[in-house]
Every structure is written in structure tokens, then in C-alpha cells.
Design a protein around this motif. Structure first.
Motif, PDB file in Angstrom:
ATOM      1  N   HIS A 121      46.743  17.223  76.727  1.00  0.00           N
ATOM      2  CA  HIS A 121      46.284  17.989  77.890  1.00  0.00           C
ATOM      3  C   HIS A 121      47.456  18.248  78.840  1.00  0.00           C
ATOM      4  N   GLY A 122      48.221  17.197  79.116  1.00  0.00           N
ATOM      5  CA  GLY A 122      49.373  17.340  79.994  1.00  0.00           C
ATOM      6  C   GLY A 122      50.414  18.293  79.433  1.00  0.00           C
ATOM      7  N   CYS A 123      50.660  18.225  78.128  1.00  0.00           N
ATOM      8  CA  CYS A 123      51.607  19.149  77.489  1.00  0.00           C
ATOM      9  C   CYS A 123      51.154  20.597  77.668  1.00  0.00           C
ATOM     10  N   LEU A 124      49.870  20.841  77.491  1.00  0.00           N
ATOM     11  CA  LEU A 124      49.352  22.207  77.646  1.00  0.00           C
ATOM     12  C   LEU A 124      49.550  22.705  79.076  1.00  0.00           C
ATOM     13  N   HIS A 125      49.339  21.833  80.050  1.00  0.00           N
ATOM     14  CA  HIS A 125      49.608  22.240  81.436  1.00  0.00           C
ATOM     15  C   HIS A 125      51.080  22.602  81.615  1.00  0.00           C
ATOM     16  N   LEU A 126      51.976  21.820  81.032  1.00  0.00           N
ATOM     17  CA  LEU A 126      53.400  22.112  81.158  1.00  0.00           C
ATOM     18  C   LEU A 126      53.761  23.438  80.498  1.00  0.00           C
ATOM     19  N   MET A 127      52.979  23.864  79.517  1.00  0.00           N
ATOM     20  CA  MET A 127      53.213  25.136  78.836  1.00  0.00           C
ATOM     21  C   MET A 127      52.535  26.305  79.548  1.00  0.00           C
ATOM     22  N   GLY A 128      51.896  26.032  80.688  1.00  0.00           N
ATOM     23  CA  GLY A 128      51.301  27.110  81.469  1.00  0.00           C
ATOM     24  C   GLY A 128      49.810  27.285  81.316  1.00  0.00           C
ATOM     25  N   PHE A 129      49.169  26.463  80.516  1.00  0.00           N
ATOM     26  CA  PHE A 129      47.712  26.564  80.377  1.00  0.00           C
ATOM     27  C   PHE A 129      47.046  25.924  81.586  1.00  0.00           C
ATOM     28  N   ASP A 130      45.863  26.408  81.912  1.00  0.00           N
ATOM     29  CA  ASP A 130      45.110  25.856  83.037  1.00  0.00           C
ATOM     30  C   ASP A 130      43.629  25.939  82.734  1.00  0.00           C
TER      31      ASP A 130
END
Length: 196
Positions: A121-130
């Protein structure tokens, strides 16, 4: 890919190797540049509660927070085939295993799985997902669950001795499942990222 882990929590049962492995898997499968760097910080309740207030203005602890250095947009920026290879430092993920253990217990799986889920989940946030809008939320949680399930298949093929893939319905939750779990306890929803 460089993934560093800093465990300052003193909390038992944190499998640092599994967290590095699942983060690397997620980033590789999202075509993030192999030169990318990521830090994972494992902290106690007081530390994450302080970060939660300072960055999100929300009282109390949470399970995960993401601090992007340069926010990427999904499908661009850090991809090796993009015109601009993007930033080398993705950012930091902060995990609180004590809070995550509560989530895991309520969901019916173990701490290792919960921390792996939160790391993806944290990785996806770092990639710009929200997940602020319903459509974004569905997309992000579907991708999170797909990456996590694929990681379990991958570690089985590599014959690594990480915890087995959980089979319960709440092990790969939809956004609605996760919200219902949080509402049942009446606390601040977890899975947070700081405002930009």
C-alpha cells in the motif's frame, strides 16, 4: 533497487527480509526504475501518532504512512522505458507493527501478512496512487491485492520461508472491507499518507 529498513520499534515478530522482498517485488512489477531507492521505517505507537498529527493533522496512531520525495504519477516517471527515468529516491514508508497487529487480529490473519499488505500500500502511494475518490480507491486496492497475491505465488516458486499466503476473505480486502473493519472499532481510519 535499494531498499533500506530501519526498525526502531522494538516490536517482536517483524520480518524485515519479507518487507524488503515484497517492496522490491511491487516496485519491479510496477516497472519502477531499478536505480530507485526506498526506505522503510518501523516505529512505535508514539512515533507514528506524532507523525500522524504533524503531517495529517489527525490525532492518534495509524498503521502506515508514505512520504514521497517526488511523487510519481501511475504509469510514468520512474518507469525504465519512460523518456525521463524519474527520481532515484522514491521516499519513505513508515509502519507501526503494534497498530498493524491490531488490524491483523481484527481481520483474522497474522502480523507478517498485514505488514506486507501495508508495505505494498505504501509503495503504491509513493508511485502516485491514492484513494481519495471511489474510482481511485477501487483501482488502488485491486492493484494492491493483485501485487500481494502475486508476491505470495512468487515466494512459493522461489521456495522462500516467509509466512504462507492467508486464505481468509479479509486477507485481500477491498476498500469497503477495510473501511468496515475500521468503522467497527470507531477509530481513525488507517492507511494514510501526508498531505502534499
Amino acid at each position: 533497487m535499494s531498499i533500506e529498513i530501519f526498525n526502531e520499534s522494538g516490536y517482536p515478530g517483524v520480518n524485515e527480509e519479507a518487507l524488503i522482498d515484497v517492496a522490491g517485488f511491487a516496485l519491479r512489477h510496477m516497472d519502477i526504475n531499478p536505480a530507485a531507492e526506498l526506505s522503510i521505517h518501523i516505529v512505535d505507537l508514539d512515533t507514528i501518532a506524532d507523525l500522524h498529527v504533524r503531517w495529517l493533522d489527525l490525532e492518534g496512531p495509524t498503521d502506515v504512512m508514505s512520504f514521497p520525495v517526488d511523487e510519481l504519477t501511475p504509469g510514468s516517471g520512474g518507469r525504465p522505458d519512460a523518456a525521463d527515468p524519474g527520481p532515484a529516491m522514491l521516499g519513505d514508508i513508515v509502519l507501526c507493527p503494534e497498530f498493524a497487529e491490531r488490524q491483523a487480529t481484527k481481520a483474522g490473519h497474522n502480523l507478517s501478512h498485514e505488514l506486507a499488505l501495508l508495505t505494498v500500500h505504501g509503495c503504491l502511494h509513493l508511485m502516485g496512487f491514492d484513494h481519495l475518490e471511489p474510482e481511485q480507491e477501487r483501482e488502488m486496492f485491486a492493484l494492491q491485492n493483485e501485487l500481494l497475491a502475486d508476491w505470495y505465488d512468487d515466494i512459493a516458486e522461489r521456495e522462500l520461508e516467509f509466512p504462507a499466503k492467508p486464505s481468509g476473505a479479509s486477507a485481500f480486502p477491498s476498500a469497503a472491507d477495510r473501511a468496515a473493519l475500521d468503522d467497527a472499532e470507531g477509530h481513525i481510519p488507517p492507511i494514510a499518507e501526508p498531505r502534499t
